[in-house]
Design a protein around this motif. Structure first.
Motif, short mmCIF file in Angstrom:
data_model
loop_
_atom_site.label_atom_id
_atom_site.label_comp_id
_atom_site.label_asym_id
_atom_site.label_seq_id
_atom_site.Cartn_x
_atom_site.Cartn_y
_atom_site.Cartn_z
N TRP A 226 5.21 -11.95 -2.68
CA TRP A 226 5.15 -10.91 -1.59
C TRP A 226 6.31 -10.74 -1.20
O TRP A 226 7.02 -9.25 -1.50
CB TRP A 226 4.28 -11.08 -0.41
N LEU B 147 8.73 -7.37 -1.99
CA LEU B 147 9.54 -6.49 -0.73
C LEU B 147 11.01 -6.18 -1.05
O LEU B 147 11.56 -5.18 -0.80
CB LEU B 147 9.09 -7.20 0.35
N PHE C 217 2.17 -6.54 -4.95
CA PHE C 217 2.61 -6.53 -3.71
C PHE C 217 1.52 -6.95 -2.76
O PHE C 217 1.60 -7.80 -1.64
CB PHE C 217 3.61 -5.24 -3.52
N ARG C 218 0.53 -5.87 -2.88
CA ARG C 218 -0.39 -5.80 -1.50
C ARG C 218 -1.33 -6.90 -1.62
O ARG C 218 -1.79 -7.52 -0.70
CB ARG C 218 -1.04 -4.56 -1.48
N ALA D 250 0.38 -10.06 -0.52
CA ALA D 250 0.39 -10.27 0.92
C ALA D 250 -1.01 -10.53 1.40
O ALA D 250 -1.11 -11.44 2.44
CB ALA D 250 0.81 -8.80 1.41
N VAL E 59 1.76 -3.61 5.14
CA VAL E 59 1.54 -3.39 3.98
C VAL E 59 0.05 -2.29 3.49
O VAL E 59 0.00 -1.44 2.91
CB VAL E 59 1.28 -4.86 3.39
N TRP E 60 -0.80 -2.97 4.16
CA TRP E 60 -2.40 -2.39 3.87
C TRP E 60 -2.43 -1.09 4.73
O TRP E 60 -3.24 -0.04 4.29
CB TRP E 60 -3.31 -3.40 3.86
N TRP F 37 0.79 0.88 1.81
CA TRP F 37 -0.22 1.44 0.42
C TRP F 37 -0.95 2.70 0.97
O TRP F 37 -0.81 3.56 -0.10
CB TRP F 37 -1.04 0.41 0.56
N SER G 128 8.35 -0.35 5.17
CA SER G 128 8.91 -1.32 4.17
C SER G 128 10.38 -1.77 4.75
O SER G 128 10.47 -3.08 4.85
CB SER G 128 9.08 -0.50 2.76
N ASN H 237 9.40 -4.17 7.43
CA ASN H 237 8.93 -5.71 7.09
C ASN H 237 10.35 -6.36 6.43
O ASN H 237 10.34 -7.57 6.79
CB ASN H 237 8.03 -5.25 5.83
#
Length: 250
Positions: A29, A33, A67-68, A71, A117-118, A122, A156, A159
């Motif tokens: 993850w 990122l 990626f997602r 996570a 992320v979600w 996304w 992003s 994060n």
């Protein structure tokens, strides 16, 4: 077989395997990122419109899948590890003291990153990639795509900023304490007040809730990935030296 003896104990094989899975998915993850922020975004800025569109559709789309879900797995294995280590009635003990405070600090930033992320990255990247697909097929450009790209980029970078403090405290809690780290904690009220104010301000700013999506803070911290790195270490320095050493140490 010995591996099945006391399998689900806090110090047993299940804990070891869950920690390994948590770290492995976390490496995937956070690695992606950093790829997005340190490699892809600067490179895409130099691409032609056509090359950038193809990259979004054929590279970014695939990378975002890994990626997602990396996570998601990091989050789920983290929850599982917390349940194993806490072992029901032992949860209060596990999350108390110096180790528990470090774990909870890492969890605050890690769970926020997962939700970004979600819930933000996304959702907005779907608009951006969908727009690239539509234009590549001869359709009209979606006027909402640039704003969606900006929202995804801010989250992003947020994060990325959070990840430095998150990783420090997650690793901090899982290994032996260095001799120069204080072993006794004072009251945690002041510490958590500091951490929560910093966390809330940065997250709210990245979401455009403080001064808008292009606030002075967002431009300073998020427009360039080099600045995001410095702000990330700045956050860690404040949390550790002011919060941990001065407030908790007192």
């Amino acid at each position: 077989m010995e591996i099945f003896e006391n399998f689900a104990d806090p110090s047993g094989p299940l804990s070891f395997l869950t920690r390994f899975a948590h770290v492995l998915s976390g490496v995937t993850w956070i690695g992606l990122l950093y790829f997005f922020n340190f490699v892809q975004v600067p490179a895409y800025a130099e691409f032609s419109d056509g090359a950038r569109s193809e990259g979004l559709r054929k590279l970014t789309f695939r990378a975002l899948w890994w990626f997602r879900y990396a996570a998601l797995l990091t989050f789920l294995f983290g929850v599982m590890l917390l349940a194993i280590q806490g072992d029901g009635e032992n949860m209060d003990t596990y999350l108390s003291g110096i180790g528990g405070t470090a774990i909870l600090t890492g969890m605050l930033f890690g769970i926020t990153m997962f939700l970004n992320v979600w819930g933000v990255i996304w959702r907005n990247q779907k608009v951006v990639i969908g727009n690239a697909e539509n234009v590549a097929n001869g359709g009209e450009a979606n006027p909402e795509a640039p704003a969606a790209a900006k929202r995804a980029a801010r989250a992003s970078r947020c994060n990325t900023l959070f990840s430095i403090t998150m990783l420090f405290f997650m690793v901090f809690a899982a290994h032996a304490w260095p001799s120069w780290v204080g072993q006794d904690l004072g009251t945690t009220v002041g510490y958590w007040a500091l951490v929560l104010v910093l966390w809330a301000f940065i997250e709210a700013s990245a979401l455009g809730l403080v001064g808008g999506i292009d606030s002075a803070f967002n431009k300073a911290a998020f427009d360039k990935h080099q600045h995001t790195i410095w702000f990330g270490f700045g956050l860690l320095a404040i949390v550790y030296f002011v919060g941990w050493e001065l407030i908790l140490g007192a």
